[in-house]
Enzyme design. Structure first.
Site, short mmCIF file in Angstrom:
data_model
loop_
_atom_site.label_atom_id
_atom_site.label_comp_id
_atom_site.label_asym_id
_atom_site.label_seq_id
_atom_site.Cartn_x
_atom_site.Cartn_y
_atom_site.Cartn_z
N LYS A 83 0.86 -1.19 0.00
CA LYS A 83 0.00 0.00 0.00
C LYS A 83 0.90 1.24 0.00
CE LYS A 83 -4.32 0.85 2.50
NZ LYS A 83 -4.95 0.68 3.83
O1 G3P Z 1 -7.73 1.60 5.64
C1 G3P Z 1 -8.05 2.91 5.39
C2 G3P Z 1 -9.46 3.37 5.73
O2 G3P Z 1 -10.38 2.35 5.55
C3 G3P Z 1 -9.57 4.19 6.97
O3 G3P Z 1 -10.89 4.36 7.41
O4 G3P Z 1 -12.55 5.09 9.11
O5 G3P Z 1 -10.11 5.65 9.42
O6 G3P Z 1 -11.47 6.80 7.70
P1 G3P Z 1 -11.27 5.54 8.47
#
Ligand code: G3P
Length: 217
Positions: A83
């Site tokens: 990633k």
């Molecule tokens: O893995 C990245 C992403 O899914 C993060 O989600 O909820 O931290 O915005 P969030």
């Protein structure tokens, strides 16, 4: 639509994987921090539980160091996807790794133009963050629809991996639009099973079954 789980909690991953629902896993530095475990160890463990792509994120900001970190992460297992952030150095790294046959997940995507760049750099996955997009008063799902249209216009193979999924409606809309993958925290995946009428139905059947005085085993 493929289902990935967005967590570094190996117990949750093993439990959800047992349903046959999980096609892959995504992690990020914040999720590794939350797990309190060694990054390399936890990714190795996840790769043994789920055969699909397991995203492990580089933390360097320059291309050369990203390549060095990616070399370490690639050695963990054959199903590690690297990633990288959607920056110029991230996309240089994406191009180089993709040319070398490595699956790259380009993360922190917030515009359709960024998604176009990632596809041109050969990304296997683009991760638009719908929840964080919504947080800014923007329409995260419109971003997914725009990327779907653009990728279909040019037959890009890059898979749209809807990330920052916060609730079941994000999952439903992703499937309606035709996103390739969605990654959600375990709680959102568990919420997909739930329906009050299912619970009510079970309750009624159990009550009537008890009245029969029978048992199956
Ligand atoms: O893995 C990245 C992403 O899914 C993060 O989600 O909820 O931290 O915005 P969030």
């Amino acid at each position: 639509m493929k289902f990935f789980v967005d967590t570094a909690d190996t117990k949750e991953i093993a439990d959800l994987a047992a349903t046959g629902l999980l096609d892959g896993v995504t992690t990020n530095p914040s999720l590794i921090h939350k797990s309190g475990r060694s990054f390399l160890e936890v990714v190795a463990e996840i790769c043994k539980i789920v055969p699909g792509p397991v995203s492990a994120e580089v933390v360097a900001l320059d291309h050369e160091t990203m390549m060095k970190e990616a070399a370490v992460l690639r050695k963990i297992a054959g199903n590690v996807a690297i990633k990288v952030p959607l920056t110029l150095d991230g996309l240089k790294t994406c191009k180089k790794l993709s040319d070398d046959g490595v699956k790259v997940n380009v993360t922190l995507c917030f515009s359709a133009n960024q998604a176009l760049l990632a596809a041109k750099a050969g990304a296997a996955f683009i991760s638009p963050f719908v929840g964080r997009h919504d947080d800014y008063g923007l329409d995260g799902m419109q971003l997914i629809a725009d990327i779907r249209l653009i990728y279909d216009n040019y037959d890009f193979d890059t898979e749209i991996l809807v990330a920052s999924v916060r609730h079941p409606i994000h999952v439903l809309e992703s499937a309606r639009i035709g996103a390739d993958v969605m990654t959600a925290p375990p709680a959102v995946i568990r919420a997909l099973f739930k329906h009050p009428l299912t619970d009510k139905g079970i309750e009624g059947f159990m009550a009537d079954w008890a009245k029969t005085g029978q048992s199956i085993i």
